[in-house]
Design a protein around this motif. Sequence first.
Motif, PDB file in Angstrom:
ATOM      1  N   LEU A 179       0.842  -1.201   0.000  1.00 25.64           N
ATOM      2  CA  LEU A 179       0.000   0.000   0.000  1.00 25.64           C
ATOM      3  C   LEU A 179       0.881   1.257   0.000  1.00 25.64           C
ATOM      4  N   PHE A 180       1.890   1.258   0.855  1.00 28.07           N
ATOM      5  CA  PHE A 180       2.824   2.391   0.896  1.00 28.07           C
ATOM      6  C   PHE A 180       3.499   2.584  -0.464  1.00 28.07           C
ATOM      7  N   THR A 181       4.082   1.508  -1.003  1.00 27.32           N
ATOM      8  CA  THR A 181       4.855   1.630  -2.247  1.00 27.32           C
ATOM      9  C   THR A 181       3.952   2.049  -3.404  1.00 27.32           C
ATOM     10  N   SER A 182       2.754   1.483  -3.446  1.00 27.07           N
ATOM     11  CA  SER A 182       1.859   1.825  -4.556  1.00 27.07           C
ATOM     12  C   SER A 182       1.398   3.279  -4.459  1.00 27.07           C
ATOM     13  N   ALA A 183       1.207   3.772  -3.241  1.00 28.67           N
ATOM     14  CA  ALA A 183       0.822   5.189  -3.090  1.00 28.67           C
ATOM     15  C   ALA A 183       1.958   6.087  -3.565  1.00 28.67           C
ATOM     16  N   LYS A 184       3.178   5.733  -3.178  1.00 30.11           N
ATOM     17  CA  LYS A 184       4.325   6.571  -3.565  1.00 30.11           C
ATOM     18  C   LYS A 184       4.546   6.517  -5.083  1.00 30.11           C
ATOM     19  N   LEU A 185       4.279   5.364  -5.684  1.00 31.41           N
ATOM     20  CA  LEU A 185       4.404   5.280  -7.147  1.00 31.41           C
ATOM     21  C   LEU A 185       3.271   6.025  -7.840  1.00 31.41           C
ATOM     22  N   ALA A 186       2.047   5.843  -7.348  1.00 36.06           N
ATOM     23  CA  ALA A 186       0.887   6.396  -8.056  1.00 36.06           C
ATOM     24  C   ALA A 186       0.907   7.913  -8.104  1.00 36.06           C
ATOM     25  N   HIS A 187       1.365   8.561  -7.047  1.00 31.50           N
ATOM     26  CA  HIS A 187       1.263  10.029  -7.071  1.00 31.50           C
ATOM     27  C   HIS A 187       2.216  10.622  -8.108  1.00 31.50           C
ATOM     28  N   LEU A 188       3.182   9.824  -8.578  1.00 33.15           N
ATOM     29  CA  LEU A 188       4.044  10.286  -9.682  1.00 33.15           C
ATOM     30  C   LEU A 188       3.595   9.678 -11.011  1.00 33.15           C
ATOM     31  N   ASN A 189       3.291   8.378 -11.000  1.00 33.40           N
ATOM     32  CA  ASN A 189       2.992   7.683 -12.263  1.00 33.40           C
ATOM     33  C   ASN A 189       1.712   8.167 -12.930  1.00 33.40           C
ATOM     34  N   LEU A 190       0.819   8.786 -12.168  1.00 30.15           N
ATOM     35  CA  LEU A 190      -0.447   9.245 -12.741  1.00 30.15           C
ATOM     36  C   LEU A 190      -0.317  10.601 -13.442  1.00 30.15           C
ATOM     37  N   LEU A 191       0.749  11.311 -13.165  1.00 33.02           N
ATOM     38  CA  LEU A 191       0.867  12.686 -13.674  1.00 33.02           C
ATOM     39  C   LEU A 191       1.774  12.764 -14.897  1.00 33.02           C
ATOM     40  N   PRO A 192       1.507  13.696 -15.803  1.00 32.31           N
ATOM     41  CA  PRO A 192       2.365  13.841 -16.991  1.00 32.31           C
ATOM     42  C   PRO A 192       3.828  14.059 -16.610  1.00 32.31           C
ATOM     43  N   GLN A 193       4.050  14.818 -15.515  1.00 33.20           N
ATOM     44  CA  GLN A 193       5.437  15.110 -15.099  1.00 33.20           C
ATOM     45  C   GLN A 193       6.168  13.859 -14.629  1.00 33.20           C
TER      46      GLN A 193
END
Length: 259
Positions: A179-193
């Motif tokens: 859950l921690f790792t996926s949250a940290k990945l998602a907040h970057l992987n979802l954005l164009p930047q």
Amino acid sequence: MSNMLNLTLKVWRQDGDAQVGAFETYATTISDDASFLEMLDFVNEELLAADREPIAFDHDCREGICGTCGLMINGQAHGPQHGTATCQLHMRKFSDGDTIVIEPWRAAAFPVVKDLIVNRAAFDRIIESGGYITVNTGAAPEANQTPVPKEAADAAMDAAACIGCGACVAACPNSAAQLFTSAKLAHLNLLPQGQAERWARTEAMVDTMEEFFGSCTNHGECQDACPKEISIDFIAMMNRDYVKSKLTNRRRGGQRKAG
Ligand code: SF4
Ligand code: FES
């Protein structure tokens, strides 16, 4: 109107990871207006007045922001109030005459430093392996220069709410950090930047996570324990991205190191 609570506390005391720990029992009386950590402060004042060693516990912001606090309270990570960090829990959630069992996070990846404090550096290793983002951070860009779909922005903000407390690991029967790792990945992987290093970051962070933590078997305890109500949907997204990262990074000639 506030009420006074007479409580029995069973608190885990341990000098360090190599030492054997045990519960010690304390009796205290506290107003139900107090926060849980204020109650521990008060017990520590009583211990110091009696020339005894105070209970070591972690805390910083006491506003549910920093992720430093985190106690297992009566077997529940962060205690009985859903979506609430330990520092935001109040004694009005307890009753006069209660016995409260207070323990540190229990996970092999989080060794006990002292009493209720654990070392969560394994989380830092995951973040570290993700590297940095090669976005131009010069002058403030024009707001509409990089359009972000509303759904993506909302989901990324939900993921970014993770405070890194470790309750998800402590609540999981496998001590998994999905859950921690996926949250940290998602907040970057979802954005164009976040696209430039997406695949390198995903492979590196998941591989590092697996070095330290157990496997996810979909119990869902992590989501229930999370003070920021991070959804396990992010785990599904991480798993999809991990498969894609393996294929993409292999096509690019092996895993590129993130950062
Ligand atoms: S996902 Fe939730 S429980 Fe896990 S570290 Fe982040 S805020 Fe804490
Ligand atoms: S002390 Fe900062 S989140 Fe609890």
